[in-house]
Design a protein around this motif. Sequence first.
Motif, PDB file in Angstrom:
ATOM      1  N   ASN A  31      15.266 -64.551  70.115  1.00  0.00           N
ATOM      2  CA  ASN A  31      13.833 -64.741  70.332  1.00  0.00           C
ATOM      3  C   ASN A  31      13.357 -66.046  69.683  1.00  0.00           C
ATOM      4  N   GLN A  32      12.676 -66.878  70.461  1.00  0.00           N
ATOM      5  CA  GLN A  32      12.038 -68.105  69.973  1.00  0.00           C
ATOM      6  C   GLN A  32      10.730 -68.281  70.722  1.00  0.00           C
ATOM      7  N   PRO A  33       9.736 -68.938  70.108  1.00  0.00           N
ATOM      8  CA  PRO A  33       8.503 -69.223  70.855  1.00  0.00           C
ATOM      9  C   PRO A  33       8.791 -70.220  71.979  1.00  0.00           C
ATOM     10  N   ALA A  34       8.142 -70.042  73.109  1.00  0.00           N
ATOM     11  CA  ALA A  34       8.385 -70.922  74.259  1.00  0.00           C
ATOM     12  C   ALA A  34       7.840 -72.324  74.015  1.00  0.00           C
ATOM     13  N   LEU A  35       6.652 -72.405  73.391  1.00  0.00           N
ATOM     14  CA  LEU A  35       5.993 -73.697  73.189  1.00  0.00           C
ATOM     15  C   LEU A  35       5.470 -73.814  71.766  1.00  0.00           C
ATOM     16  N   LEU A  36       5.582 -75.014  71.214  1.00  0.00           N
ATOM     17  CA  LEU A  36       4.987 -75.347  69.916  1.00  0.00           C
ATOM     18  C   LEU A  36       4.495 -76.781  69.970  1.00  0.00           C
ATOM     19  N   SER A  37       3.512 -77.092  69.142  1.00  0.00           N
ATOM     20  CA  SER A  37       3.009 -78.470  69.086  1.00  0.00           C
ATOM     21  C   SER A  37       2.781 -78.875  67.635  1.00  0.00           C
ATOM     22  N   GLY A  38       2.969 -80.164  67.367  1.00  0.00           N
ATOM     23  CA  GLY A  38       2.777 -80.693  66.022  1.00  0.00           C
ATOM     24  C   GLY A  38       2.196 -82.093  66.096  1.00  0.00           C
ATOM     25  N   VAL A  39       1.834 -82.630  64.941  1.00  0.00           N
ATOM     26  CA  VAL A  39       1.236 -83.964  64.851  1.00  0.00           C
ATOM     27  C   VAL A  39       2.229 -84.912  64.197  1.00  0.00           C
ATOM     28  N   GLU A  40       2.327 -86.116  64.722  1.00  0.00           N
ATOM     29  CA  GLU A  40       3.236 -87.124  64.175  1.00  0.00           C
ATOM     30  C   GLU A  40       2.973 -87.312  62.682  1.00  0.00           C
ATOM     31  N   GLY A  41       4.048 -87.246  61.879  1.00  0.00           N
ATOM     32  CA  GLY A  41       3.917 -87.367  60.431  1.00  0.00           C
ATOM     33  C   GLY A  41       3.744 -86.030  59.734  1.00  0.00           C
ATOM     34  N   GLY A  42       3.445 -84.972  60.504  1.00  0.00           N
ATOM     35  CA  GLY A  42       3.281 -83.640  59.923  1.00  0.00           C
ATOM     36  C   GLY A  42       4.591 -82.867  59.966  1.00  0.00           C
ATOM     37  N   SER A  43       4.486 -81.546  59.959  1.00  0.00           N
ATOM     38  CA  SER A  43       5.679 -80.699  60.005  1.00  0.00           C
ATOM     39  C   SER A  43       5.452 -79.547  60.975  1.00  0.00           C
ATOM     40  N   ILE A  44       6.539 -78.919  61.382  1.00  0.00           N
ATOM     41  CA  ILE A  44       6.459 -77.807  62.323  1.00  0.00           C
ATOM     42  C   ILE A  44       7.506 -76.769  61.941  1.00  0.00           C
ATOM     43  N   GLU A  45       7.209 -75.494  62.214  1.00  0.00           N
ATOM     44  CA  GLU A  45       8.150 -74.418  61.947  1.00  0.00           C
ATOM     45  C   GLU A  45       8.490 -73.701  63.252  1.00  0.00           C
ATOM     46  N   ILE A  46       9.785 -73.547  63.519  1.00  0.00           N
ATOM     47  CA  ILE A  46      10.237 -72.820  64.704  1.00  0.00           C
ATOM     48  C   ILE A  46      10.830 -71.490  64.242  1.00  0.00           C
ATOM     49  N   PRO A  47      10.108 -70.384  64.411  1.00  0.00           N
ATOM     50  CA  PRO A  47      10.649 -69.073  64.002  1.00  0.00           C
ATOM     51  C   PRO A  47      11.676 -68.585  65.017  1.00  0.00           C
ATOM     52  N   PHE A  48      12.636 -67.806  64.559  1.00  0.00           N
ATOM     53  CA  PHE A  48      13.648 -67.236  65.455  1.00  0.00           C
ATOM     54  C   PHE A  48      14.070 -65.871  64.928  1.00  0.00           C
ATOM     55  N   SER A  49      14.538 -65.042  65.825  1.00  0.00           N
ATOM     56  CA  SER A  49      15.108 -63.736  65.463  1.00  0.00           C
ATOM     57  C   SER A  49      16.124 -63.362  66.532  1.00  0.00           C
TER      58      SER A  49
END
Length: 209
Positions: A31-49
């Motif tokens: 399981n993973q989220p289909a879509l995520l968005s972030g801002v240049e210079g920031g950070s993002i988290e991709i959850p998985f199970s």
Amino acid sequence: MAQILLLLLSAACLQTGNSAAHSRETVFGMNQPALLSGVEGGSIEIPFSFYFPWELAKDPQMSIAWRWKDFFGESIYNSTLHFIHEHFKDRLILNWTQGQTSGVLRILNLKETDQTTYFCRVFLQTTEGMKFWQSLPGTQLTVTRVLSTTMRSPSIITSAVTTAGLEDTGGQRDPSLLILGVMLSVKAVVIIPIYGWMIFLWWKQRPAE
């Protein structure tokens, strides 16, 4: 006839039940989220199970790996090999503990070139041998670019600083300029009569023709 139909119906239901139970026992996935968005210079988290039907070995040797761009794309992370792709050097953190069936991949200092799809893959040792599988759709990451603000040119700033002392601020002029004006006025008052007196004496003392 009715009894025969009842027996056939019961057999069909029993077969269907066994088939459903069998499919539940063999289900596994990611399981993973289909879509995520972030801002240049920031950070993002991709959850998985992930989930699976097999019994784990005494030493399951669980391992998490990530790929990007497409299903068969380059590997960017491997928890067993302690591998991180050069593009993500010092920018990837996997929050996951051996034995857990969920976690988070964190990407720091996002770049515009990070915008692509990410796929999580799991490896584990079961009583039936080594098993591994990967997310099919993955997670599509969108990175938004931040527009920088336009700075004023140094020439404009210097000009503003240079002329600041000559401008009237709050209806009051710079005291130093007022003092300079008074000094010039006093000099004019003193010098003009002296020059007039000298001209008068010169005219009076000149020889008569």
